[in-house]
Scaffold this motif. Sequence first.
Motif, PDB file in Angstrom:
ATOM      1  N   ASP A 190     -22.203   7.977 -19.416  1.00 50.70           N
ATOM      2  CA  ASP A 190     -22.432   8.837 -18.263  1.00 50.70           C
ATOM      3  C   ASP A 190     -23.383   9.969 -18.609  1.00 50.70           C
ATOM      4  OD1 ASP A 190     -20.605   7.471 -16.542  1.00 50.70           O
ATOM      5  OD2 ASP A 190     -18.961   8.396 -17.642  1.00 50.70           O
ATOM      6  N   ALA A 191     -24.177  10.355 -17.619  1.00 52.83           N
ATOM      7  CA  ALA A 191     -25.129  11.451 -17.789  1.00 52.83           C
ATOM      8  C   ALA A 191     -24.775  12.585 -16.832  1.00 52.83           C
ATOM      9  CB  ALA A 191     -26.547  10.957 -17.509  1.00 52.83           C
ATOM     10  N   PRO A 192     -25.209  13.798 -17.139  1.00 53.97           N
ATOM     11  CA  PRO A 192     -25.004  14.908 -16.206  1.00 53.97           C
ATOM     12  C   PRO A 192     -25.717  14.654 -14.873  1.00 53.97           C
ATOM     13  CG  PRO A 192     -25.693  15.708 -18.362  1.00 53.97           C
ATOM     14  CD  PRO A 192     -25.885  14.220 -18.372  1.00 53.97           C
ATOM     15  N   ILE A 193     -25.339  15.411 -13.864  1.00 52.83           N
ATOM     16  CA  ILE A 193     -25.977  15.277 -12.553  1.00 52.83           C
ATOM     17  C   ILE A 193     -27.336  15.968 -12.621  1.00 52.83           C
ATOM     18  CG2 ILE A 193     -25.757  15.685 -10.077  1.00 52.83           C
ATOM     19  CD1 ILE A 193     -22.741  15.769 -10.470  1.00 52.83           C
ATOM     20  N   SER A 194     -28.284  15.279 -13.205  1.00 51.61           N
ATOM     21  CA  SER A 194     -29.640  15.796 -13.370  1.00 51.61           C
ATOM     22  C   SER A 194     -30.596  14.621 -13.457  1.00 51.61           C
ATOM     23  CB  SER A 194     -29.757  16.661 -14.633  1.00 51.61           C
ATOM     24  OG  SER A 194     -31.112  16.997 -14.887  1.00 51.61           O
ATOM     25  N   GLU A 195     -31.169  14.236 -12.311  1.00 52.55           N
ATOM     26  CA  GLU A 195     -32.065  13.098 -12.296  1.00 52.55           C
ATOM     27  C   GLU A 195     -33.283  13.329 -13.188  1.00 52.55           C
ATOM     28  OE1 GLU A 195     -29.258  12.709  -9.167  1.00 52.55           O
ATOM     29  OE2 GLU A 195     -30.635  14.378  -9.576  1.00 52.55           O
ATOM     30  N   SER A 196     -33.795  14.539 -13.190  1.00 52.51           N
ATOM     31  CA  SER A 196     -34.923  14.856 -14.058  1.00 52.51           C
ATOM     32  C   SER A 196     -34.526  14.708 -15.523  1.00 52.51           C
ATOM     33  CB  SER A 196     -35.419  16.282 -13.794  1.00 52.51           C
ATOM     34  OG  SER A 196     -36.486  16.618 -14.645  1.00 52.51           O
ATOM     35  N   GLY A 197     -33.322  15.145 -15.854  1.00 57.98           N
ATOM     36  CA  GLY A 197     -32.837  15.010 -17.223  1.00 57.98           C
ATOM     37  C   GLY A 197     -32.617  13.569 -17.616  1.00 57.98           C
ATOM     38  N   ILE A 198     -32.089  12.770 -16.699  1.00 58.37           N
ATOM     39  CA  ILE A 198     -31.845  11.356 -16.984  1.00 58.37           C
ATOM     40  C   ILE A 198     -33.153  10.644 -17.311  1.00 58.37           C
ATOM     41  CG2 ILE A 198     -31.132   9.152 -15.950  1.00 58.37           C
ATOM     42  CD1 ILE A 198     -29.035  10.802 -14.344  1.00 58.37           C
ATOM     43  N   VAL A 199     -34.140  10.793 -16.430  1.00 56.08           N
ATOM     44  CA  VAL A 199     -35.415  10.097 -16.637  1.00 56.08           C
ATOM     45  C   VAL A 199     -36.177  10.705 -17.812  1.00 56.08           C
ATOM     46  CG1 VAL A 199     -37.642   9.502 -15.600  1.00 56.08           C
ATOM     47  CG2 VAL A 199     -35.545   9.354 -14.237  1.00 56.08           C
ATOM     48  N   GLY A 200     -36.140  12.029 -17.959  1.00 61.22           N
ATOM     49  CA  GLY A 200     -36.824  12.665 -19.078  1.00 61.22           C
ATOM     50  C   GLY A 200     -36.269  12.207 -20.412  1.00 61.22           C
ATOM     51  N   ALA A 201     -34.943  12.121 -20.513  1.00 58.68           N
ATOM     52  CA  ALA A 201     -34.325  11.630 -21.750  1.00 58.68           C
ATOM     53  C   ALA A 201     -34.708  10.179 -22.003  1.00 58.68           C
ATOM     54  CB  ALA A 201     -32.811  11.780 -21.677  1.00 58.68           C
ATOM     55  N   ALA A 202     -34.744   9.379 -20.931  1.00 59.18           N
ATOM     56  CA  ALA A 202     -35.099   7.967 -21.078  1.00 59.18           C
ATOM     57  C   ALA A 202     -36.524   7.807 -21.595  1.00 59.18           C
ATOM     58  CB  ALA A 202     -34.937   7.244 -19.746  1.00 59.18           C
ATOM     59  N   ILE A 203     -37.434   8.648 -21.125  1.00 55.22           N
ATOM     60  CA  ILE A 203     -38.828   8.574 -21.580  1.00 55.22           C
ATOM     61  C   ILE A 203     -38.914   8.845 -23.083  1.00 55.22           C
ATOM     62  CG2 ILE A 203     -41.094   9.685 -21.415  1.00 55.22           C
ATOM     63  CD1 ILE A 203     -40.442  10.161 -18.426  1.00 55.22           C
ATOM     64  N   GLY A 204     -38.233   9.888 -23.528  1.00 57.41           N
ATOM     65  CA  GLY A 204     -38.243  10.208 -24.949  1.00 57.41           C
ATOM     66  C   GLY A 204     -37.630   9.112 -25.785  1.00 57.41           C
ATOM     67  N   MET A 205     -36.523   8.549 -25.319  1.00 59.35           N
ATOM     68  CA  MET A 205     -35.882   7.453 -26.037  1.00 59.35           C
ATOM     69  C   MET A 205     -36.808   6.239 -26.114  1.00 59.35           C
ATOM     70  SD  MET A 205     -32.161   7.877 -24.217  1.00 59.35           S
ATOM     71  CE  MET A 205     -31.329   6.518 -25.014  1.00 59.35           C
ATOM     72  N   ALA A 206     -37.484   5.927 -24.991  1.00 65.71           N
ATOM     73  CA  ALA A 206     -38.360   4.758 -24.949  1.00 65.71           C
ATOM     74  C   ALA A 206     -39.542   4.896 -25.887  1.00 65.71           C
ATOM     75  CB  ALA A 206     -38.845   4.529 -23.517  1.00 65.71           C
ATOM     76  N   ALA A 207     -40.077   6.116 -25.982  1.00 63.59           N
ATOM     77  CA  ALA A 207     -41.225   6.336 -26.865  1.00 63.59           C
ATOM     78  C   ALA A 207     -40.866   6.101 -28.326  1.00 63.59           C
ATOM     79  CB  ALA A 207     -41.763   7.753 -26.673  1.00 63.59           C
ATOM     80  N   TYR A 208     -39.565   6.158 -28.639  1.00 66.41           N
ATOM     81  CA  TYR A 208     -39.114   5.949 -30.017  1.00 66.41           C
ATOM     82  C   TYR A 208     -38.429   4.602 -30.219  1.00 66.41           C
ATOM     83  CZ  TYR A 208     -40.464  10.539 -31.615  1.00 66.41           C
ATOM     84  OH  TYR A 208     -41.202  11.640 -31.984  1.00 66.41           O
ATOM     85  N   GLY A 209     -38.640   3.672 -29.275  1.00 64.19           N
ATOM     86  CA  GLY A 209     -38.205   2.310 -29.519  1.00 64.19           C
ATOM     87  C   GLY A 209     -36.967   1.846 -28.788  1.00 64.19           C
ATOM     88  N   ILE A 210     -36.273   2.743 -28.069  1.00 64.06           N
ATOM     89  CA  ILE A 210     -35.108   2.345 -27.268  1.00 64.06           C
ATOM     90  C   ILE A 210     -35.601   1.790 -25.927  1.00 64.06           C
ATOM     91  CG2 ILE A 210     -32.921   3.153 -26.283  1.00 64.06           C
ATOM     92  CD1 ILE A 210     -33.014   3.224 -29.304  1.00 64.06           C
TER      93      ILE A 210
END
Length: 338
Positions: free
Chosen positions: A55-75
Amino acid sequence: MSRMTMIQAIRSGMDNAMEKDDNVVVFGEDVGFFGGVFRCTQGLQEKYGRQRCFDAPISESGIVGAAIGMAAYGIRPCVEIQFADYMYPAYDQITQEASRIRYRSANDFTVPIVVRMPTGGGIFGGQTHSQSPEALFAHVSGIKTVIPSNPYDAKGLLISAIEDEDPVMFLEPKRLYNGPFDGHHDRPVTPWSKHEFGEVPDDYYTVPLGKAAVRREGADVTVLVYGTMVYVAEAAAEEAGVDAEIIDLRTILPLDLEAIEESVRKTGRCVIVHEATKTCGFGAELMAVVAESCFYHLEAPIIRVTGYDTPYPHAHEWEYFPGPKRVGDALKKVMEAA
């Protein structure tokens, strides 16, 4: 093979992808323990643990922003925005960051994220739970936009999206979540349509992005649709008695130009149907494509049948949607054109 609703097919797609690749993670608001507001992720946390479905906090910007950073590092994150209407706080991250990193880094970094979001109306969700924002994504270079119309495609397209190296916006028509609806009467029916689209392989498979499907062959007029409107178009063609060829785009970016051109050049007529508002809706782009590539084959003006240019009308949503009568009238109009 199993008979699945679209919810079950989407869950099966994430399950297969997570089983195949340990780098695939799923997160968003209430997607872990609760299994998502529509239960699309139910059981994934129990099976794969809290490190891979959480589960993620109620923050759509945070959800997508975290996903971008994770993806750039191979997730490979597959994140859920609870309703498409909630994606606006994340729109900056999607359009300014996710869409540009491959280009800005000269291909050193990619952003293999999927942003799942329920789209469209039909559940009396009101103005902030019923929008169809696909045109906002299609306008942005660097991201792909997918809108399935049935369980088989939903699973196969989702797995393809998860494996894609670029960001994919995966819009899920919630009116189709628990089964098809009768295009004649706009109400749910069981089982999954005459096409047996509810038959879905339990195992891994993909449906390629950027390839349309012919849902109904015809010779008189081409109908370009996606998502829920596939069933409306089928009902309209039957009621109007028109030999319509119905093209389910499946992905609006990349767009299957070859399938569109082949059909319109055969029929000489084109009707475009979508649930979103008319002005600057994706239908306008489709009209431009058809006019540019098929102008000398057209025997009648292109017609759009869409939602109205108004705020989403909660109390009158069924009047707002394109229905078989409005679509049928358009089909008859193009057939009567000289």
